[in-house]
Design a protein around this motif. Sequence first.
Motif, PDB file in Angstrom:
ATOM      1  N   GLU A 125     -24.523  25.519  29.513  1.00 30.69           N
ATOM      2  CA  GLU A 125     -23.125  25.213  29.788  1.00 30.69           C
ATOM      3  C   GLU A 125     -22.877  24.948  31.277  1.00 30.69           C
ATOM      4  O   GLU A 125     -23.652  25.362  32.128  1.00 30.69           O
ATOM      5  N   LYS A 126     -21.767  24.249  31.533  1.00 26.11           N
ATOM      6  CA  LYS A 126     -21.321  24.002  32.903  1.00 26.11           C
ATOM      7  C   LYS A 126     -20.004  24.738  33.069  1.00 26.11           C
ATOM      8  O   LYS A 126     -19.156  24.672  32.187  1.00 26.11           O
ATOM      9  N   SER A 127     -19.830  25.391  34.172  1.00 24.06           N
ATOM     10  CA  SER A 127     -18.577  26.111  34.371  1.00 24.06           C
ATOM     11  C   SER A 127     -18.414  26.421  35.851  1.00 24.06           C
ATOM     12  O   SER A 127     -19.285  26.120  36.658  1.00 24.06           O
ATOM     13  N   THR A 163     -24.816  29.529  31.462  1.00 28.55           N
ATOM     14  CA  THR A 163     -24.215  28.571  32.393  1.00 28.55           C
ATOM     15  C   THR A 163     -25.210  28.332  33.525  1.00 28.55           C
ATOM     16  O   THR A 163     -25.495  29.231  34.308  1.00 28.55           O
TER      17      THR A 163
END
Length: 410
Positions: A351-353, A198
């Motif tokens: 990833e984006k989170s 992320t």
Amino acid sequence: MAPLSARVSDEPVTKLADDPRSSRGLAWIEKNSSWVTDQQIRLTEIPAPEFGEARRAAALKEILAALGLQVRVDKTGNVVAERTGSEAKAASAKNVILIAAHLDTVFPEYADVRVRRDGARLLAPGISDNGAGLGALVGLARALGESKVGTEKTIILAGDVGEEGEGNLRGIRALIEAYGSRLAAVIALDGPSSDHITTQGIASRRIEVSVTGAGGHSWSDFGTPNPITAISRGIVRFSSFSVRSDPRSTFNFGVIEGGTSVNSVPSRAAVKVDLRSEDDRELARLESALSDAMQTGMNDEISTTRADRDALQINFRSLGTRPAGKLPDDSPLLITIRSVDRYLGNAPRLEKSSTDANLPLSLGIPAVSIGGGGKGGGSHTPEEWYDPSGRELGLKRLFLITLSLAGVDR
Ligand SMILES: [Zn+2]
């Protein structure tokens, strides 16, 4: 030592893995991942709701201290173990690597957190989020100890409070304040798996909307505007608002409360809302749409009765704000992780989170969030599960990333 940016080829990872000290650590991981799973179970079975992490923190402190580490609990409630590096005295240098796993869960104190087994699976609320991260943190501490490796940079291993819900990242905030300009990189261990990195923190806002009024008797005061109905009208209105998929944005009405008895018009109702977006401006647009919808919902409720226009009052209270941030694609931290992944034959996706990494990223401190290895699912539900099969990969990955970033003593 060479600056991080100079270490771009994979050759240093091969050399690092072949070093007799790191080989010892890797061999320990290979044979002892069940010890890591045992620690994960032990920690998961201690409830750790938001603002109630102290007992789990004490247990983590005990595990880390038994490994010979200097451990303290800071005034925010974070467990902090320090493995001092040989560069520690270089006053102005970026000589600290922070590895943090959040202690808190989204479950209340009374939730049944006993771990059940179903085949290879372990089942319990919080077993993956963040039992898997805490397990990996403890596994890293043990593997570093078994390897007897010394590092150039200081490694801080932390179990931090306040990541979930209304904690508003207060744990990681305190750690970043404590180490500030000395931080070379931050790794947030969150959840299971080895399949992602992320690198982008999603912005979020958490808001409580409450409506208050006079209340009254359900029969004799019928016609008094009802805060529960007003809130409900607002929720229905906002739910038909079109939310963009690019930049991806989301909303959730997560908690609703109000009223005291079935035959009373309530004097108060409230709902907690979570808004998220990849983009700060889109988030602001969502927030203003929420405000309009809830306001209009309340006015609709008043206008269906003969009450005065000020018969109900609305209030918006911020429960927390997470800033957005992104690690550049050419960041030495990302290049280092990618080298370790290539060495291990692991191919993660970016990833984006919304994690603890948001905060350092928003401050320009290199940070990522990765999983602790193994497999898991059902996060934030009572059916949460974790399967430790293959967790060795996640532990080796974390071990090699940490040593690559911290630099092994000659
Ligand atoms: Zn988490």
